[in-house]
Scaffold this active site. Structure first.
Site, mmCIF file in Angstrom:
data_model
loop_
_atom_site.group_PDB
_atom_site.id
_atom_site.type_symbol
_atom_site.label_atom_id
_atom_site.label_comp_id
_atom_site.label_asym_id
_atom_site.label_seq_id
_atom_site.Cartn_x
_atom_site.Cartn_y
_atom_site.Cartn_z
ATOM 1 N N ARG A 56 3.454 15.666 -3.338
ATOM 2 C CA ARG A 56 4.286 16.265 -2.270
ATOM 3 C C ARG A 56 5.032 17.248 -3.071
ATOM 4 O O ARG A 56 5.540 18.027 -2.506
ATOM 5 C CB ARG A 56 5.218 15.136 -1.533
ATOM 6 C CG ARG A 56 4.343 14.397 -0.601
ATOM 7 C CD ARG A 56 5.569 13.324 -0.137
ATOM 8 N NE ARG A 56 4.855 12.431 0.871
ATOM 9 C CZ ARG A 56 4.862 11.161 0.476
ATOM 10 N NH1 ARG A 56 5.371 10.845 -0.572
ATOM 11 N NH2 ARG A 56 4.166 10.353 1.518
ATOM 12 N N LYS A 72 7.099 -13.846 -13.374
ATOM 13 C CA LYS A 72 7.676 -12.823 -14.036
ATOM 14 C C LYS A 72 9.176 -13.166 -14.680
ATOM 15 O O LYS A 72 9.396 -14.441 -14.496
ATOM 16 C CB LYS A 72 8.297 -11.814 -12.972
ATOM 17 C CG LYS A 72 7.332 -10.852 -12.513
ATOM 18 C CD LYS A 72 7.943 -9.571 -11.627
ATOM 19 C CE LYS A 72 6.482 -8.891 -11.252
ATOM 20 N NZ LYS A 72 6.041 -8.137 -12.340
ATOM 21 N N HIS A 99 -5.823 -10.571 -9.323
ATOM 22 C CA HIS A 99 -6.188 -10.912 -10.709
ATOM 23 C C HIS A 99 -6.446 -12.352 -11.237
ATOM 24 O O HIS A 99 -7.663 -12.632 -11.678
ATOM 25 C CB HIS A 99 -4.861 -10.658 -11.661
ATOM 26 C CG HIS A 99 -4.178 -9.236 -11.448
ATOM 27 N ND1 HIS A 99 -5.089 -8.133 -11.553
ATOM 28 C CD2 HIS A 99 -3.019 -8.895 -11.817
ATOM 29 C CE1 HIS A 99 -4.397 -7.163 -11.289
ATOM 30 N NE2 HIS A 99 -2.960 -7.315 -11.531
ATOM 31 N N LYS A 115 -5.097 -1.464 -6.092
ATOM 32 C CA LYS A 115 -4.550 -2.875 -5.038
ATOM 33 C C LYS A 115 -3.077 -2.547 -4.741
ATOM 34 O O LYS A 115 -2.402 -1.521 -5.606
ATOM 35 C CB LYS A 115 -4.613 -3.935 -5.949
ATOM 36 C CG LYS A 115 -3.723 -4.035 -7.063
ATOM 37 C CD LYS A 115 -3.867 -5.446 -7.738
ATOM 38 C CE LYS A 115 -2.620 -5.768 -8.725
ATOM 39 N NZ LYS A 115 -1.262 -5.926 -8.094
ATOM 40 N N HIS A 146 -7.373 -3.694 -12.332
ATOM 41 C CA HIS A 146 -7.520 -3.229 -13.622
ATOM 42 C C HIS A 146 -7.678 -4.611 -14.559
ATOM 43 O O HIS A 146 -8.448 -4.159 -15.846
ATOM 44 C CB HIS A 146 -6.268 -2.524 -14.011
ATOM 45 C CG HIS A 146 -5.113 -3.277 -14.240
ATOM 46 N ND1 HIS A 146 -4.323 -3.549 -13.279
ATOM 47 C CD2 HIS A 146 -4.620 -3.874 -15.537
ATOM 48 C CE1 HIS A 146 -3.195 -4.349 -13.553
ATOM 49 N NE2 HIS A 146 -3.360 -4.543 -14.890
ATOM 50 N N ASP A 199 0.933 -10.275 -5.207
ATOM 51 C CA ASP A 199 0.809 -9.284 -6.515
ATOM 52 C C ASP A 199 -0.065 -9.670 -7.627
ATOM 53 O O ASP A 199 -1.022 -8.735 -8.052
ATOM 54 C CB ASP A 199 2.128 -9.263 -7.087
ATOM 55 C CG ASP A 199 2.198 -7.861 -8.000
ATOM 56 O OD1 ASP A 199 1.530 -6.941 -7.533
ATOM 57 O OD2 ASP A 199 2.939 -8.312 -9.117
ATOM 58 N N LYS A 208 -10.356 -5.076 -18.611
ATOM 59 C CA LYS A 208 -10.027 -5.669 -19.797
ATOM 60 C C LYS A 208 -11.178 -5.930 -20.686
ATOM 61 O O LYS A 208 -11.911 -6.579 -20.027
ATOM 62 C CB LYS A 208 -8.928 -6.527 -19.762
ATOM 63 C CG LYS A 208 -7.627 -5.688 -19.145
ATOM 64 C CD LYS A 208 -6.634 -6.924 -19.185
ATOM 65 C CE LYS A 208 -5.066 -6.331 -18.724
ATOM 66 N NZ LYS A 208 -4.609 -5.177 -19.716
ATOM 67 N N GLU A 221 4.389 -12.879 -17.627
ATOM 68 C CA GLU A 221 5.014 -11.766 -17.858
ATOM 69 C C GLU A 221 6.488 -11.725 -18.149
ATOM 70 O O GLU A 221 7.099 -12.569 -17.629
ATOM 71 C CB GLU A 221 4.939 -10.603 -16.722
ATOM 72 C CG GLU A 221 3.588 -10.368 -16.064
ATOM 73 C CD GLU A 221 3.561 -9.465 -14.855
ATOM 74 O OE1 GLU A 221 3.286 -8.299 -14.832
ATOM 75 O OE2 GLU A 221 4.004 -10.175 -13.738
#
Lengths: 568, 472
Positions: A118, A419, A319, A227, A257, A314, A261, A295
Site C-alpha cells: 500500500r 512461548k 507445525h 499460514k 516453513h 499458531d 528445515k 520458544e
C-alpha cells in the site's frame, strides 16, 4: 534458416558445418523397409537384440541430460510477485531468501521481483528499503555488492491496495511489460505475504484480471499462501474453496516453513534411507514419541494477531501436526509430491479426534506470566501490548494424541509448544521401550531407555542415547550419547527453510507444501480442542512463569502415564 | 615460516604460520590472538622420521589436556574433536605442487578432511627414509559451533620406500573413514599409482592440467572408471557443469525434448595457443568431456574414436591455405544403431587458457524439422540459444561463476559415493580417446609411453571387456 551469430571472443559460426557426415542416413524411412539380413528371426535373436537396444530408445519422457545435475531442473524464467512487500514477513524471510538464492545462482537470470504494497514508494525507495533489510537479515553478511547490484536491477515496486480493481489491471499490464523487458516468459509466482484476511480478496482480483490463466506456451502461474490457512475447519474449507475457484490445486503452494528445515527434510532420509531404523519404527519397539516446539520469544508486538490465534492455531494445527505426520507416516511409493502428501494425510486421518472429556484429560493449556528469559525480565502475556488484560488465549499447549493405525496403535504422541519458555528448542524424540529383562540389576543406576532425538533447532542434528559400561572393574552402566550435528559433520550452512521452499515453488515441486485436504484434516483434530475449551470454565491464567518449562498441568498430563517430558 | 626458522623442513609442501600464532618446540602452538570463526589456526607442529613416530605424535596431539582456543566472550573453550569425515592423500611429485595443495587443503580445515597426508617422493636411490612434519589446524566453523580440528602430515619419502607409497600411507589412515586420493598435475598412471588406488575410495584429478592433449591419460582414467570400484572426480569435468546445466535446460522444454534423440552433429570449439606446426598440442580433455557427457546420457556409442582432422592443404606458394586456422581439429563419430552423429572438436586462437570450451553447437533433425542449439560462455554467464527451423525458439542466460580449485576440492570430498553420470562420461571419454586402458600396469619398463601407436591399437592388448590390457 537463421544461423547463430558469433559471440564476442568466441568461435566463428563456421564451426556448425563440420566435415564429418553421419555414417547412416539420419531420417527414418517413411515406408516399410525391406527386411534386413540382421532382422531377428528367433526368440533368442529377438531377446538379444532388445538387450542391445538402449532402454530409452523411442520417445523420451524425461530429459536424460538432467540426471546428476545440481538441481533436477533450473527454475524457469519467472516474475516473483510479492504481495505485502513492505511487511515484516517479506523483509525478514522472503526477500533475504530470494537474495540468497540469487547470490548462489539458483534463480534464473531472467527473473524479476515485483513488490506490491500500500505504501507510496517508487522503485528506488523500495530497493533502498530492501537494501537496509538485507543488511540486517541476509543470511550471509556483509552483502555481496556484485550480487546485490544485479539483484536490485531486477526489483520493481508497484503500489497496490488489495481491494483496488484498477490496480490489478495495471499489474497485469506491468507483468506483461516485465515479460518483454526481462524475458520472464509469462511465468508468475504470486506470493501472499499478507494478513490472511486479504487472501480471498487478492485471489479473487487475480482471477478477475486473468492472472491465474495458464495458457499453452504462455507460462505457468502459481500462488504461495502463508499460514494460517483459515481459523478453523470451516474457514479453511471456505478459503480453500475461494482460492480453488481461481487456481487449481496444482497451482497452490501452502507454505509451512517447518517443512523446509533441513532436519525435517532429513527426517525422510533418516527414516527411509537407512536400513536400521525403519524395522524398529513401530509400536513393538517404540514406547512413545515427544514433539516439542519451545520458544523463548513472546508475541513480539503481534498481540492482536495472537489474541485471535493462540498456541493451538499458531503451532499445533500446522507445525506440530506436520511433524507428527512425518514421523508416523508409511513410506511413500515415490518421492513425488502427492505420494508424500497422501501418506501424511493418512496419518492425520488416523489421529483420533479428541472428544470433550478427552480434552480435559489429554490436553493442557497455559499462559505465561511475568518472569525472566535469557537473563532479562519480561512481561506477562496479559501485559503485552494489544492483549486483553483478562485474556484467556493460550500461549502454551501440550497434547496427548494417538495414531490409530496398525503401526502406532497404543503409542502415545506427546506434543507441546509454548512461548516464553526457558529455552528455544524444536525436537522430535523417539523413546524406545525398555529391555524386557534387566540384566544389570547390580548397577547403581538403571540404564535409561534408548532415545533417538532429532533436533530441528538450534544445532540441527540427531542424537542416540544408549547404555554403556563405565570403565572399571565393576559393571556400572550409564547412559551415553552418540551425537550427530550438521555443523560438525558437514560444516556448511544449511539453507534457510524459505530458500528451500521458494526454490521448490519456482521449480513446481509441491512435496514440502501442504495440500488442502491435509489442512482441513489438521483443523479437524484441533477444532474439538478449541470447542471444548469454549465450553469449560475460564482457565486460571497465567499458570506458568516466563522462563520456565511450562505449566504444571503439562507435567501432570504426561506423568499420569508414568512418563516425563524430555528436558529441552 | 616456522619450518624455515628451524631449518629442518621436509622438502614437501608447507603451510605458512598463520597470523596470531607462534611456534613452540615440537608440539602445541600457543594461540596469541582470539580465534575467529572460519579462520583456521595452526595448533600443533612436530617432526617425525618413522611411521611409529608419526603415530606417536598424532596420539600426543589429542592427549594434550590444555589445547584450548581462546574465543572472544568464551575463554578456555576446549578443542571439541577432530572431524570424522575422511582421509585425504595427496601425491605431490614437486614441492611447489605440494605447497599449492597444502594451501588449498588448509582452507578446508574444519570443513572436511580429518587427516591429510601429503606424500612427496624423493630420490629413489639409497636406503629408505621418511621425514615428516605433523600439524594440526583448528577452526571454529561459527561462533556457536564446537571447534573442529584436522591433522596434516607432510611426508617426504626417499629410497625404496618412495616406490611403495601405499605401504607408507596405509598405517596412517584414520580407521574406517573413506580415503580420497588427490593427484594434482600429471598422474603417472603407468607406474606407482596402482597400490595407492587399492587404498582409495575416490580419485581426484584435474584432466585439464595434464600435459599435451591429455588423451592418453584420459584412456587410463577411463580404465580406472571401468573397474567400477573407485569413484573418480575430475575437476575438468565438474568445472563444466555450468555448460551442462545450460544444455540440459534447453531440453526441459517438452517441445524441444523430442529432438534430443535425433542429434546429427556436435561441434565444440576450444581455445588454443598452438603454433601452426603443432596444431593439436592443446589439452582437449574438457571439450572431449562435453561430447562424452552427451553421448553417455543419450546412449550413443563411439563408432569412430577421435582422430585429427585432415591437415589443410597448403597453397603452392607454401603459405597456409585460406581457413587453415579453423580447419584443424579432431573428428569422431557416435551412433545408437540407427543413425550417426558427427563430432567435431576444433581449436581457435583465443586469449583464454588453452583447452577452454568457447562454444558448443548441436544440430538435430527430426521428421524434416531442424533444431540448432548454440551455447556460449562469457565471464560468468552461459548463454543458450535455440533455433527451430530457423526461427528463434529460446534464448536463456545462466549466471554461473567459474569454480576455484578450493570449491572443486571441497565438492570432490563432500560428494559421497560414485557419481554414475561422471563415471559413464569418463568411460565414454576414454572410448573417444581410443579406448580405456586398464590398470594395473605391471611393468614399469614398458609403460604406456613405451608403446607404439600400433601396439596401443592392437586388439591383442584388449581383454574383450572393452578395456585394453597393459602390454606384456
Amino acid at each position: 534458416m537463421a544461423r547463430p551469430r558469433s559471440q564476442p571472443g568466441t568461435a566463428e559460426p563456421e564451426v556448425v558445418e563440420p566435415q564429418v557426415r553421419p555414417e547412416t542416413e539420419p531420417d527414418l524411412p517413411t515406408h516399410p523397409a525391406p527386411r534386413p539380413r540382421e532382422m531377428p528371426r528367433t526368440m533368442r535373436e529377438l531377446r538379444m537384440q532388445r538387450e542391445r537396444r538402449p532402454r530409452t530408445a523411442g520417445q523420451p519422457l524425461e530429459n536424460p541430460l538432467r540426471e546428476g545435475l545440481r538441481l533436477e531442473r533450473v527454475p524457469d524464467p519467472a516474475a516473483f510477485v510479492l504481495f505485502g512487500a513492505t511487511g515484516d514477513l517479506a523483509h525478514r524471510k522472503v526477500i533475504p531468501a530470494l537474495y540468497q538464492l540469487w547470490r548462489t545462482n539458483l534463480l534464473p537470470h531472467e527473473f524479476c521481483l515485483v513488490g506490491l504494497a500500500r505504501r507510496d514508494y517508487d522503485d528506488d525507495d523500495f530497493r533502498a528499503m530492501i537494501r537496509t533489510t538485507l543488511e540486517d537479515h541476509a543470511r550471509i553478511r556483509p552483502l555481496d555488492e556484485t550480487a546485490w547490484r544485479s539483484f536490485s536491477e531486477r526489483v520493481v515496486y508497484q503500489r497496490l491496495e488489495f481491494g483496488d480493481a484498477a490496480a490489478y489491471d495495471a499489474l497485469a499490464v506491468a507483468l506483461d511489460e516485465r515479460d518483454r523487458v526481462k524475458a520472464t516468459r509469462g511465468n508468475r509466482l504470486f506470493y501472499l505475504a499478507t494478513q490472511p484476511s486479504a487472501f480471498a480478496e487478492i485471489v479473487g482480483q487475480l482471477g478477475r484480471v486473468g492472472l491465474d490463466h495458464e495458457v499453452h506456451g504462455g507460462g505457468w502461474r502459481r500462488i504461495v499462501i502463508e499460514k494460517p490457512f483459515g481459523h478453523d475447519r470451516e474457514s479453511a474449507y471456505r478459503l480453500n474453496r475461494e482460492v480453488g475457484k481461481v487456481f487449481r490445486e496444482s497451482q497452490i503452494y501452502r507454505i509451512d516453513h517447518y517443512l523446509g528445515k533441513e532436519t525435517v527434510r532429513n527426517l525422510l532420509v533418516f527414516r527411509f534411507g537407512n536400513g536400521i531404523f525403519e524395522p524398529i519404527w513401530n509400536r513393538r519397539h517404540i514406547d512413545h514419541v515427544q514433539i516439542t516446539v519451545a520458544e523463548t520469544i513472546g508475541v513480539e508486538g503481534r498481540g492482536q494477531f495472537y489474541e485471535e490465534t493462540g498456541a493451538v492455531r499458531d503451532v499445533l494445527q500446522n507445525h506440530l501436526l506436520q511433524l507428527l505426520a512425518l514421523v508416523a507416516m508409511e513410506p511413500p511409493a515415490t518421492f513425488e509430491a502427492d505420494a508424500l502428501r497422501d501418506e501424511k494425510l493418512k496419518v492425520l486421518r488416523a489421529v483420533a479426534e479428541p472428544r470433550e472429556r478427552d480434552v480435559a484429560r489429554d490436553v493442557a493449556r497455559g499462559q505465561y506470566g511475568p518472569g525472566w528469559v535469557n537473563g532479562v525480565p519480561v512481561l506477562g502475556y496479559r501485559q503485552e501490548p494489544d492483549v486483553d488484560p483478562d485474556s484467556e488465549t493460550e500461549t502454551y499447549v501440550a497434547a496427548r494424541l494417538e495414531v490409530e493405525d496398525w503401526r502406532w496403535s497404543g503409542v502415545p504422541f506427546y506434543l507441546r509448544t509454548g512461548k516464553r519458555l526457558s529455552k528455544r528448542a524444536t525436537e522430535i524424540s523417539i523413546q524406545f521401550k525398555e529391555v524386557p529383562h534387566k540384566l544389570f540389576q547390580e548397577s547403581v543406576s538403571d540404564p535409561e531407555p534408548n532415545v533417538l532425538a532429532i533436533r530441528i533447532q538450534p544445532d540441527e542434528g540427531i542424537m542416540l542415547r544408549f547404555g554403556a559400561k563405565i570403565p572399571g572393574l565393576g559393571t556400572e552402566v550409564r547412559s551415553v550419547t552418540m551425537d550427530f550435528t550438521y555443523g560438525s559433520a558437514f560444516a556448511v550452512d544449511s539453507p534457510d527453510a524459505y530458500e528451500t521452499l521458494i526454490l521448490d515453488a519456482l521449480l513446481g515441486d509441491a512435496s514440502l507444501f501442504t495440500r488442502a485436504d491435509e489442512v482441513e484434516q489438521a483443523w479437524g483434530i484441533v477444532d474439538p480442542i478449541i470447542d471444548s475449551w469454549a465450553n469449560m470454565p475460564a482457565p486460571d491464567f497465567p499458570n506458568y512463569e516466563a522462563g520456565t518449562f511450562g505449566p504444571p498441568e503439562a507435567e501432570a498430563l504426561i506423568e499420569r502415564d508414568g512418563r516425563r517430558w524430555r528436558r529441552i | 615460516m616456522a619450518t624455515g626458522r628451524n631449518g629442518n623442513a621436509p622438502s614437501g609442501g608447507r603451510s605458512a604460520d598463520l597470523p596470531g600464532t607462534r611456534q613452540v618446540q615440537g608440539g602445541p602452538i600457543a594461540i596469541e590472538g582470539a580465534g575467529r570463526p572460519g579462520e583456521p589456526s595452526l595448533r600443533w607442529k612436530s617432526r617425525a622420521r618413522s611411521i611409529e613416530q608419526i603415530e606417536q605424535e598424532l596420539v600426543r596431539i589429542w592427549a594434550q589436556p590444555n589445547l584450548t582456543a581462546v574465543v572472544e566472550g568464551a575463554p578456555g573453550r576446549h578443542i571439541a574433536a577432530r572431524t570424522s569425515v575422511m582421509n585425504l592423500v595427496v601425491v605431490a611429485r614437486r614441492p611447489e605442487t605440494a605447497q599449492r595443495a597444502a594451501a588449498t587443503i588448509q582452507m578446508l580445515t574444519g570443513r572436511h578432511p580429518s587427516r591429510t597426508i601429503i606424500v612427496s617422493p624423493a630420490d629413489p636411490d639409497g636406503p629408505s627414509w621418511i621425514d615428516a612434519q605433523i600439524e594440526a589446524h583448528c577452526m571454529l566453523p561459527r561462533d556457536s559451533a564446537p571447534e573442529v580440528c584436522a591433522e596434516t602430515i607432510f611426508m617426504t619419502v626417499g629410497g625404496d620406500a618412495g616406490r611403495h607409497a601405499a605401504a607408507v600411507v596405509a598405517p596412517l589412515l584414520v580407521h574406517d573413514l573413506p580415503v580420497t586420493l588427490w593427484w594434482p598435475g600429471n598422474p603417472p598412471f603407468r607406474w606407482g599409482i596402482t597400490d595407492l588406488l587399492d587404498l582409495a575410495d575416490r580419485l581426484v584429478v584435474d584432466g585439464s592440467s595434464w600435459s599435451e592433449n591429455g588423451l592418453d591419460r584420459l584412456r587410463y582414467l577411463a580404465g580406472i572408471a571401468s573397474l567400477d570400484r573407485i569413484a573418480i572426480f575430475d575437476f575438468a569435468l565438474v568445472r563444466q557443469s555450468r555448460w551442462r546445466e545450460a544444455i540440459a535446460s534447453v531440453f526441459d522444454h517438452p517441445e524441444l525434448l523430442a529432438y534430443l534423440r535425433h542429434l546429427r552433429r556436435v561441434a565444440v570449439t576450444y581455445a588454443s595457443h598452438d603454433q601452426a606446426d603443432e596444431p593439436l598440442g592443446t589439452n582437449v580433455v574438457k571439450p572431449v568431456y562435453h561430447v562424452a557427457w552427451l553421448a553417455s546420457r543419450l546412449d550413443l556409442g563411439v563408432r569412430k574414436a577421435l582422430e585429427p582432422e585432415p591437415t589443410a592443404r597448403r597453397a603452392p606458394s607454401g603459405r597456409a591455405a585460406r581457413g587453415l586456422a579453423t580447419r584443424r581439429g579432431w573428428t569422431a563419430s557416435l551412433g545408437d544403431g540407427r543413425a550417426g552423429t558427427g563430432v567435431v572438436i576444433r581449436p581457435i586462437g583465443s586469449s583464454m587458457p588453452g583447452g577452454t570450451t568457447l562454444r558448443l553447437e548441436l544440430l538435430a533433425e527430426r521428421r524434416g524439422s531442424e533444431l540448432r542449439v548454440d551455447v556460449t560462455a562469457e565471464a560468468e554467464i552461459v548463454r543458450a540459444r535455440v533455433w527451430r527451423d530457423g526461427v528463434e525458439a529460446l534464448d536463456r542466460h545462466f549466471q554461473a561463476p567459474r569454480r576455484t580449485d578450493l570449491n572443486l576440492l571441497a565438492e570432490a570430498i563432500e560428494a559421497g559415493g560414485r557419481d554414475p553420470v561422471a563415471q559413464a562420461t569418463i568411460r565414454c571419454a576414454g572410448e573417444l580417446a581410443g579406448g580405456p586402458i586398464a590398470p594395473p600396469l605391471e611393468s614399469h619398463d614398458a609403460g604406456y609411453h613405451g608403446r607404439s601407436e600400433s601396439q596401443r591399437a592392437d586388439p591383442r592388448h584388449n581383454d574383450g571387456s572393452g578395456v585394453a590390457s597393459p602390454p606384456p
